[in-house]
Design a protein around this motif. Structure first.
Motif, PDB file in Angstrom:
ATOM      1  N   TYR A   1       1.092  -0.773  -0.069  1.00 53.72           N
ATOM      2  CA  TYR A   1       0.180  -0.111  -0.102  1.00 53.72           C
ATOM      3  C   TYR A   1       1.024   1.194  -0.158  1.00 53.72           C
ATOM      4  O   TYR A   1       1.838   1.126   0.927  1.00 53.72           O
ATOM      5  CB  TYR A   1      -0.680   0.018   1.314  1.00 53.72           C
ATOM      6  CG  TYR A   1      -1.949  -1.017   1.340  1.00 53.72           C
ATOM      7  CD1 TYR A   1      -2.768  -1.062   0.835  1.00 53.72           C
ATOM      8  CD2 TYR A   1      -1.167  -2.467   1.880  1.00 53.72           C
ATOM      9  CE1 TYR A   1      -4.452  -2.802   0.310  1.00 53.72           C
ATOM     10  CE2 TYR A   1      -2.257  -3.226   1.517  1.00 53.72           C
ATOM     11  CZ  TYR A   1      -3.555  -2.964   1.629  1.00 53.72           C
ATOM     12  OH  TYR A   1      -4.068  -4.535   0.804  1.00 53.72           O
ATOM     13  N   LEU A   2       0.783   2.237  -1.236  1.00 56.92           N
ATOM     14  CA  LEU A   2       1.514   3.315  -1.271  1.00 56.92           C
ATOM     15  C   LEU A   2       0.876   4.637  -1.228  1.00 56.92           C
ATOM     16  O   LEU A   2      -0.212   4.806  -0.684  1.00 56.92           O
ATOM     17  CB  LEU A   2       1.921   3.347  -2.692  1.00 56.92           C
ATOM     18  CG  LEU A   2       2.631   2.060  -3.025  1.00 56.92           C
ATOM     19  CD1 LEU A   2       2.725   2.350  -5.028  1.00 56.92           C
ATOM     20  CD2 LEU A   2       3.783   1.487  -2.558  1.00 56.92           C
ATOM     21  N   LEU A   3       1.898   5.693   0.308  1.00 60.23           N
ATOM     22  CA  LEU A   3       0.929   6.839   0.254  1.00 60.23           C
ATOM     23  C   LEU A   3       1.647   7.579  -0.166  1.00 60.23           C
ATOM     24  O   LEU A   3       2.859   7.682  -0.814  1.00 60.23           O
ATOM     25  CB  LEU A   3       2.083   6.807   1.350  1.00 60.23           C
ATOM     26  CG  LEU A   3       1.623   5.759   3.187  1.00 60.23           C
ATOM     27  CD1 LEU A   3       2.277   6.352   4.474  1.00 60.23           C
ATOM     28  CD2 LEU A   3      -0.284   5.643   3.280  1.00 60.23           C
ATOM     29  N   PRO A   4       0.819   8.602  -0.282  1.00 60.87           N
ATOM     30  CA  PRO A   4       1.131   9.876  -1.360  1.00 60.87           C
ATOM     31  C   PRO A   4       2.596  10.684  -0.550  1.00 60.87           C
ATOM     32  O   PRO A   4       2.992  11.364  -2.016  1.00 60.87           O
ATOM     33  CB  PRO A   4      -0.042  10.810  -1.154  1.00 60.87           C
ATOM     34  CG  PRO A   4      -0.120  10.248   0.154  1.00 60.87           C
ATOM     35  CD  PRO A   4      -0.284   8.650   0.436  1.00 60.87           C
ATOM     36  N   GLY A   5       2.451  11.072   0.073  1.00 61.86           N
ATOM     37  CA  GLY A   5       3.349  11.906   0.814  1.00 61.86           C
ATOM     38  C   GLY A   5       4.726  11.897   0.670  1.00 61.86           C
ATOM     39  O   GLY A   5       5.737  10.796   1.004  1.00 61.86           O
ATOM     40  N   ALA A   6       5.489  12.621   0.402  1.00 65.38           N
ATOM     41  CA  ALA A   6       7.670  12.761   0.073  1.00 65.38           C
ATOM     42  C   ALA A   6       7.867  12.442   1.694  1.00 65.38           C
ATOM     43  O   ALA A   6       9.106  12.181   1.006  1.00 65.38           O
ATOM     44  CB  ALA A   6       7.162  13.707  -0.974  1.00 65.38           C
ATOM     45  N   GLN A   7       7.493  13.095   2.454  1.00 65.31           N
ATOM     46  CA  GLN A   7       7.968  13.033   3.641  1.00 65.31           C
ATOM     47  C   GLN A   7       7.333  12.731   4.676  1.00 65.31           C
ATOM     48  O   GLN A   7       6.742  13.029   5.938  1.00 65.31           O
ATOM     49  CB  GLN A   7       8.537  14.663   3.955  1.00 65.31           C
ATOM     50  CG  GLN A   7       9.513  15.421   3.380  1.00 65.31           C
ATOM     51  CD  GLN A   7      10.542  14.829   3.623  1.00 65.31           C
ATOM     52  OE1 GLN A   7      11.448  13.997   4.890  1.00 65.31           O
ATOM     53  NE2 GLN A   7      11.079  13.931   2.639  1.00 65.31           N
ATOM     54  N   ASP A   8       6.654  11.309   4.250  1.00 66.23           N
ATOM     55  CA  ASP A   8       5.202  11.085   5.631  1.00 66.23           C
ATOM     56  C   ASP A   8       5.764  10.107   6.546  1.00 66.23           C
ATOM     57  O   ASP A   8       5.896  10.084   8.049  1.00 66.23           O
ATOM     58  CB  ASP A   8       4.498  10.174   4.826  1.00 66.23           C
ATOM     59  CG  ASP A   8       3.597  10.190   4.137  1.00 66.23           C
ATOM     60  OD1 ASP A   8       2.651  11.504   4.246  1.00 66.23           O
ATOM     61  OD2 ASP A   8       2.908   9.728   2.765  1.00 66.23           O
ATOM     62  N   PHE A   9       6.914   9.166   6.321  1.00 62.85           N
ATOM     63  CA  PHE A   9       7.585   8.078   7.998  1.00 62.85           C
ATOM     64  C   PHE A   9       6.138   7.854   8.393  1.00 62.85           C
ATOM     65  O   PHE A   9       6.051   7.802   9.711  1.00 62.85           O
ATOM     66  CB  PHE A   9       8.282   9.430   8.202  1.00 62.85           C
ATOM     67  CG  PHE A   9       9.737   9.830   8.016  1.00 62.85           C
ATOM     68  CD1 PHE A   9      10.949   8.498   7.437  1.00 62.85           C
ATOM     69  CD2 PHE A   9      10.009  10.920   7.400  1.00 62.85           C
ATOM     70  CE1 PHE A   9      11.884   9.073   6.930  1.00 62.85           C
ATOM     71  CE2 PHE A   9      10.788  11.528   5.945  1.00 62.85           C
ATOM     72  CZ  PHE A   9      12.010  10.931   6.428  1.00 62.85           C
ATOM     73  N   PRO A  10       5.436   6.370   8.090  1.00 69.20           N
ATOM     74  CA  PRO A  10       4.541   6.489   8.370  1.00 69.20           C
ATOM     75  C   PRO A  10       5.212   5.787   9.724  1.00 69.20           C
ATOM     76  O   PRO A  10       6.128   4.902   9.634  1.00 69.20           O
ATOM     77  CB  PRO A  10       3.619   5.144   7.405  1.00 69.20           C
ATOM     78  CG  PRO A  10       4.701   5.218   6.717  1.00 69.20           C
ATOM     79  CD  PRO A  10       6.071   6.350   6.623  1.00 69.20           C
ATOM     80  N   GLU A  11       4.936   5.144  11.043  1.00 67.05           N
ATOM     81  CA  GLU A  11       4.623   4.778  12.389  1.00 67.05           C
ATOM     82  C   GLU A  11       3.691   3.772  12.193  1.00 67.05           C
ATOM     83  O   GLU A  11       3.832   2.302  12.069  1.00 67.05           O
ATOM     84  CB  GLU A  11       4.899   5.789  12.922  1.00 67.05           C
ATOM     85  CG  GLU A  11       6.181   4.722  13.957  1.00 67.05           C
ATOM     86  CD  GLU A  11       5.945   4.116  15.818  1.00 67.05           C
ATOM     87  OE1 GLU A  11       6.940   3.589  15.783  1.00 67.05           O
ATOM     88  OE2 GLU A  11       4.364   3.888  15.283  1.00 67.05           O
ATOM     89  N   GLY A  12       2.641   3.861  12.836  1.00 62.96           N
ATOM     90  CA  GLY A  12       1.929   3.374  13.435  1.00 62.96           C
ATOM     91  C   GLY A  12       0.491   2.914  12.656  1.00 62.96           C
ATOM     92  O   GLY A  12       0.938   3.523  11.180  1.00 62.96           O
ATOM     93  N   VAL A  13       0.183   1.793  12.914  1.00 62.19           N
ATOM     94  CA  VAL A  13      -0.902   0.666  11.829  1.00 62.19           C
ATOM     95  C   VAL A  13      -1.828   0.336  12.353  1.00 62.19           C
ATOM     96  O   VAL A  13      -1.052  -0.109  14.075  1.00 62.19           O
ATOM     97  CB  VAL A  13      -0.007  -0.024  10.359  1.00 62.19           C
ATOM     98  CG1 VAL A  13       0.152  -1.121  11.232  1.00 62.19           C
ATOM     99  CG2 VAL A  13      -0.984  -0.606  10.011  1.00 62.19           C
ATOM    100  N   ILE A  14      -3.723   0.788  12.404  1.00 64.38           N
ATOM    101  CA  ILE A  14      -4.495  -0.861  12.683  1.00 64.38           C
ATOM    102  C   ILE A  14      -4.913  -0.613  11.701  1.00 64.38           C
ATOM    103  O   ILE A  14      -5.024  -0.235  10.865  1.00 64.38           O
ATOM    104  CB  ILE A  14      -4.647  -0.015  14.199  1.00 64.38           C
ATOM    105  CG1 ILE A  14      -5.680  -1.015  14.599  1.00 64.38           C
ATOM    106  CG2 ILE A  14      -5.361   1.103  13.478  1.00 64.38           C
ATOM    107  CD1 ILE A  14      -4.714  -2.379  15.776  1.00 64.38           C
ATOM    108  N   TYR A  15      -5.995  -2.112  11.605  1.00 60.37           N
ATOM    109  CA  TYR A  15      -7.133  -1.878  10.660  1.00 60.37           C
ATOM    110  C   TYR A  15      -8.525  -2.127  11.057  1.00 60.37           C
ATOM    111  O   TYR A  15      -8.482  -3.164  12.092  1.00 60.37           O
ATOM    112  CB  TYR A  15      -6.664  -3.819  10.207  1.00 60.37           C
ATOM    113  CG  TYR A  15      -7.830  -4.202   8.557  1.00 60.37           C
ATOM    114  CD1 TYR A  15      -8.120  -3.182   7.937  1.00 60.37           C
ATOM    115  CD2 TYR A  15      -8.298  -5.285   9.019  1.00 60.37           C
ATOM    116  CE1 TYR A  15      -8.511  -3.887   6.861  1.00 60.37           C
ATOM    117  CE2 TYR A  15      -9.330  -5.790   8.058  1.00 60.37           C
ATOM    118  CZ  TYR A  15      -9.033  -5.095   6.783  1.00 60.37           C
ATOM    119  OH  TYR A  15     -10.278  -5.218   5.942  1.00 60.37           O
TER     120      TYR A  15
END
Length: 463
Positions: free
Chosen positions: A190-204
């Motif tokens: 799954y791809l994110l749109p931002g060049a500086q997103d730095f995703p950390e957490g996740v939940i479904y």
């Protein structure tokens, strides 16, 4: 990749038959010329902590050719940073440099003194064919210096092993992406749109088929449709003190809880993203609220990675210090301490990982007694508990560890360390149906360096 030796069933004579050890981790790279034609290949095999590389390629000028491992798994034209021009295979980026040495050197220099991607030169014969087989301990197929989904590049000229950035080895003439052999357990990215997103957490959220992930850099929270990958902004960061979004959890009311990192806050959002509450821990320059977990008792338990305390939020949204860790065997050290946290399904315990020591701890919810479950999980970040199986995202080690726990969660052992097809600083995990999600956060690039974009979450089969 380490696996415990599995034992076969007892035979009629009562002996135990050992099953064959799993094959070593391996990978290949199809070496392409600038027109995209395959002119050779390379194979990579894990040998202890090092890696054996075999290269065969044709169509090159006779003589010595510089050869290096590059940062990104992209064999396409791109910008050459020193000249700011588009060159063949420029999209592969610069040399792989896990030790951040910033220095080109010999194939035997330590990663702190030279690039981890510095390799021996390839000798090409009069017929234009080059062959080389060697073993390097500077890089590996897994761990902090893992090269899966990076590129092998062969240059036009010899390497002087001293000139930055590439040893005066000239144009990039061949390129191949290092692709793991037999990595079919990855379902999709799954791809994110931002060049500086730095995703950390996740939940479904299974009810709405939505994946939530938050940015450590901005506090933005994205909602991703599980079936299609469509991405939308669920809640913008910057409001109500949320400049960073780390651990994420959903409660029984489908509200999203967000650990606010250095802001020292816990934010609660309604199912449509509206703010419900911002809960503040005591003011401190050392705050680092990192992760949280709902427990069967209805409370939410929260880790702070720099202050030795576990907070509790009651169902009426009252936050308080629940456990002073100074009264327990847990000892806080410089750096990131307690990080990921999960509650056991029976409601008896919390499990939490200490990132800088690699210690996994069990906390009794009734008595507050703390027991060390095991060590050896350094860089352990997010946790996911599935029955008596615990999955640990080990960020800088770039693997997901599978841990088998005892019936009382009081001991455990590592079953396997899984790099998938190449992870980039995995931070947290979540269940999605019968599969799992891992966030490729690249937090090691947050304070400097060039992240590999787009940022991604990877969905994979349980192992």
């Amino acid at each position: 990749m380490k696996r415990l030796l599995s034992l076969g069933l007892l035979t009629l004579t009562g002996t135990v038959t050992a099953q064959p050890a799993p094959a070593p981790l391996s990978a290949t790279a199809a070496l392409l010329d600038a027109q995209g034609v395959k002119t050779g290949s390379a194979t990579f095999t894990q040998v202890g902590t090092g890696m054996q590389i075999s290269v065969q390629v044709s169509g090159l000028t006779p003589g010595m050719h510089g050869m290096h491992l590059h940062e990104f798994g992209r064999c396409a034209p791109g910008v050459d940073a020193p000249t700011n021009t588009i060159v063949p295979f420029g999209a592969a980026g610069g040399h792989f440099d896990p030790g951040r040495s910033g220095n080109h050197s010999t194939p035997t220099a330590a990663d702190t003194d030279g690039h981890g991607g510095d390799l021996p030169m390839l000798m090409v014969g009069a017929d234009g064919t080059g062959r080389l087989r060697f073993t390097t301990v500077k890089s590996s197929l897994t761990g902090m210096n893992g090269v899966l989904n990076r590129s092998l590049v062969i240059h036009a000229m010899p390497d002087d092993y001293k000139s930055d950035p590439a040893g005066m080895s000239g144009m990039r003439e061949r390129c191949g992406v290092v692709t793991r052999t037999g990595s079919g357990n990855v379902a999709r990215d799954y791809l994110l749109p931002g060049a500086q997103d730095f995703p950390e957490g996740v939940i479904y959220d299974a009810k709405r088929d939505l994946i939530f992930t938050g940015s450590a850099a901005t506090g933005d929270i994205y909602a991703i449709k599980g079936a299609t990958g469509q991405v939308g902004v669920f809640s913008r960061g910057g409001a109500l003190g949320r400049s960073s979004a780390l651990g994420l959890k959903l409660d029984a009311q489908n509200r999203l809880w967000v650990a606010g990192g250095a802001a020292g806050t816990v934010s609660v959002l309604s199912p449509d993203g509206a703010p419900v509450a911002v809960l503040e821990t005591p003011k401190s320059p050392d705050a680092y609220v990192n992760d949280l977990t709902p427990a069967p008792d209805g409370n939410m338990y929260v880790t702070d990675s720099t202050r030795p305390v576990i907070y509790r939020v009651t169902p009426d949204l009252k936050l308080s210090a629940w456990l002073d860790l100074n009264t327990t065997p847990v000892r806080y050290l410089p750096g990131i301490n307690l990080n990921g946290i999960v509650a056991t399904a029976d409601g008896r315990y919390l499990l939490t990982i200490q990132l800088n020591t690699g210690d996994l701890w069990r906390i009794d919810l009734k008595t507050k007694a703390v027991k060390k479950v095991m060590g050896g999980l350094t860089r352990g970040d997010g946790l996911l508990l599935d029955g008596r199986t615990l999955y640990v995202a080990r960020n800088a080690e770039q693997v997901v560890a599978k841990v088998a726990l005892s019936a009382d969660y009081g001991s455990g052992n590592v079953v396997v360390q899984e790099p998938l097809r190449g992870l980039r600083y995995p931070s947290t995990l979540a269940t999605i149906g019968t599969q799992m999600l891992v966030v490729q956060s690249q937090l090691d690039k947050l304070q400097g360096g060039t992240p590999e974009t787009p940022f991604r979450l990877t969905r994979f089969n349980k192992f």
